[in-house]
Design a protein around this motif. Sequence first.
Motif, mmCIF file in Angstrom:
data_model
loop_
_atom_site.group_PDB
_atom_site.id
_atom_site.type_symbol
_atom_site.label_atom_id
_atom_site.label_comp_id
_atom_site.label_asym_id
_atom_site.label_seq_id
_atom_site.Cartn_x
_atom_site.Cartn_y
_atom_site.Cartn_z
ATOM 1 N N ASP A 142 5.132 -27.258 -50.434
ATOM 2 C CA ASP A 142 4.482 -25.942 -50.492
ATOM 3 C C ASP A 142 4.046 -25.554 -49.076
ATOM 4 O O ASP A 142 2.872 -25.643 -48.710
ATOM 5 C CB ASP A 142 3.282 -26.008 -51.442
ATOM 6 N N TRP A 161 3.540 -20.552 -41.835
ATOM 7 C CA TRP A 161 2.318 -21.357 -41.666
ATOM 8 C C TRP A 161 2.499 -22.318 -40.490
ATOM 9 O O TRP A 161 1.637 -22.412 -39.617
ATOM 10 C CB TRP A 161 2.001 -22.173 -42.940
ATOM 11 N N CYS A 217 -0.572 -42.364 -29.671
ATOM 12 C CA CYS A 217 0.048 -41.315 -28.842
ATOM 13 C C CYS A 217 -0.088 -41.520 -27.335
ATOM 14 O O CYS A 217 0.830 -41.174 -26.584
ATOM 15 C CB CYS A 217 -0.473 -39.950 -29.256
ATOM 16 N N ARG A 236 1.373 -32.042 -47.053
ATOM 17 C CA ARG A 236 1.887 -30.999 -46.155
ATOM 18 C C ARG A 236 1.063 -30.855 -44.875
ATOM 19 O O ARG A 236 1.542 -30.301 -43.891
ATOM 20 C CB ARG A 236 1.928 -29.658 -46.887
ATOM 21 N N SER A 237 -0.185 -31.341 -44.906
ATOM 22 C CA SER A 237 -1.025 -31.174 -43.715
ATOM 23 C C SER A 237 -0.667 -32.166 -42.605
ATOM 24 O O SER A 237 -1.067 -31.983 -41.454
ATOM 25 C CB SER A 237 -2.507 -31.302 -44.071
ATOM 26 N N GLY A 290 -7.363 -33.319 -39.433
ATOM 27 C CA GLY A 290 -6.674 -32.494 -38.446
ATOM 28 C C GLY A 290 -7.596 -31.741 -37.506
ATOM 29 O O GLY A 290 -7.405 -31.763 -36.293
ATOM 30 N N ARG A 291 -8.607 -31.081 -38.075
ATOM 31 C CA ARG A 291 -9.466 -30.239 -37.219
ATOM 32 C C ARG A 291 -10.257 -31.070 -36.226
ATOM 33 O O ARG A 291 -10.419 -30.686 -35.066
ATOM 34 C CB ARG A 291 -10.421 -29.429 -38.081
ATOM 35 N N PHE A 332 -8.010 -32.324 -33.543
ATOM 36 C CA PHE A 332 -7.710 -31.198 -32.661
ATOM 37 C C PHE A 332 -8.821 -31.040 -31.614
ATOM 38 O O PHE A 332 -8.553 -30.967 -30.401
ATOM 39 C CB PHE A 332 -7.590 -29.921 -33.513
ATOM 40 N N ALA A 360 1.578 -32.742 -29.183
ATOM 41 C CA ALA A 360 1.042 -32.918 -30.537
ATOM 42 C C ALA A 360 1.035 -31.593 -31.281
ATOM 43 O O ALA A 360 1.321 -31.545 -32.490
ATOM 44 C CB ALA A 360 -0.375 -33.470 -30.465
ATOM 45 N N ASN A 361 0.693 -30.542 -30.568
ATOM 46 C CA ASN A 361 0.542 -29.223 -31.182
ATOM 47 C C ASN A 361 0.466 -28.240 -30.010
ATOM 48 O O ASN A 361 -0.327 -28.449 -29.080
ATOM 49 C CB ASN A 361 -0.759 -29.209 -32.009
ATOM 50 N N ARG A 405 -0.861 -25.473 -29.832
ATOM 51 C CA ARG A 405 -2.202 -24.885 -29.705
ATOM 52 C C ARG A 405 -3.138 -25.835 -28.962
ATOM 53 O O ARG A 405 -4.060 -25.395 -28.276
ATOM 54 C CB ARG A 405 -2.765 -24.540 -31.089
ATOM 55 N N ILE A 406 -2.923 -27.133 -29.106
ATOM 56 C CA ILE A 406 -3.721 -28.098 -28.335
ATOM 57 C C ILE A 406 -3.382 -27.936 -26.850
ATOM 58 O O ILE A 406 -4.272 -27.855 -25.998
ATOM 59 C CB ILE A 406 -3.461 -29.552 -28.808
ATOM 60 N N PHE A 446 -3.513 -38.269 -26.034
ATOM 61 C CA PHE A 446 -4.698 -38.505 -26.861
ATOM 62 C C PHE A 446 -4.218 -38.793 -28.275
ATOM 63 O O PHE A 446 -3.150 -38.340 -28.682
ATOM 64 C CB PHE A 446 -5.570 -37.234 -26.854
ATOM 65 N N GLY A 447 -5.002 -39.538 -29.028
ATOM 66 C CA GLY A 447 -4.590 -39.789 -30.409
ATOM 67 C C GLY A 447 -5.442 -40.835 -31.090
ATOM 68 O O GLY A 447 -6.609 -41.046 -30.731
#
Length: 315
Positions: free
Chosen positions: A25, A30, A108, A147-148, A207-208, A211, A244-245, A247-248, A302-303
């Motif tokens: 889903d 997204w 990471c 999914r997250s 996740g948040r 982040f 990683a992302n 946005r990061i 980082f991780g």
Amino acid sequence: MKLIGTGSALPRKVVTNDDLSRFLDTSDDWIYPRTGIKTRHIISDERLEDLAAEAVRKALENAGVSPGDIDLLICSNVVNEYLTPGLGCIISAATGITCPSMDINCACPGFIYAMDIAENYFLAGRVRNVLIVCAEEPTRMASWEDRSTCVLFGDGAGAAVFTRGDNYKGTILRAQPDPSKIWQYRPLGATPFDTRVVSGVPLQMHGREVFRFAVTAAVQDINAMLQRNGMGMEDVDYFMIHQANLRIVEGIRERINAPAYKFPSNIRDHGNSSSASCPILLDECNRAGLFKSGDRLMFSAFGAGLQSAVALLEW
Ligand code: UT7
């Protein structure tokens, strides 16, 4: 020490966000805006050790050295099929390397941790050439019903060869120990002396919070490295940030107020490949001819741990 060669290898199978939305889903609408990821390479019919061996062969060729020239192999890996021997031994056997090898699990930031270990071997005068290989298959860690997490990852291997020299300008490693933010259990059986059975639990991640940790830690690390070397932001040519992302990466870039062209990125096509992400990015930039002699590269990763690391290298 001095970097003299890079290599990388990726699984053949490319999985798009639309492919994921067929059984999960989720959607490209997204995933892409929140992560910058469009596709990732996922292990299907290969084995991780074969990808790692391919990355190593390419790095040796790029460096112009043979397997017999390597005095130490450091392998960064979180998960692979073998619990023992270490993945580094499997890779050695596949590539004709006969020197001692050691595996590290620093998640990471593993490439930077490995460079730190290597530098200390050079400083102690114990090695002439060191090979670092980071090989990861995080797609086998996440639950494909979660999914997250599962949409974030991709697999692959990156390698780098170092020799004696003074182009490596040092490392800063930092930890804020908190295993509750990213963790996974492997299954463990009972014994006649301990009846507890540990069930396997797939990768869990807040996740948040991860982040926030990633952006804050990277900015602190980068500033600390600049200060230690008496440098300003303008003295760094490229920031090689753990993919990683997006946005990061953007969050870090905005906070240190550096221009976008200094942040090479491949997360769009690769997702997060844990410790392999930095050396894969390094190899892709190297082969694209991005760097010129004297360029200063700042690595930041980082991780899980939570741990972070930063390194400065002159091309
Ligand atoms: O190497 C370090 C490894 N870790 C990381 O880099 C992870 C760092 N964290 C992140 O990148 C972001 O926190 C994520 C991309 C993982 C998540 O983004 P977010 O903006 O923090 O989303 P969220 O977890 O707060 O979830 C927001 C919503 C939730 O729905 P409700 O409760 O608001 O209805 C989630 O269920 O988005 C939902 N969601 C999804 N929807 C569609 C979570 N994952 C997905 C998905 N597709 N794949």
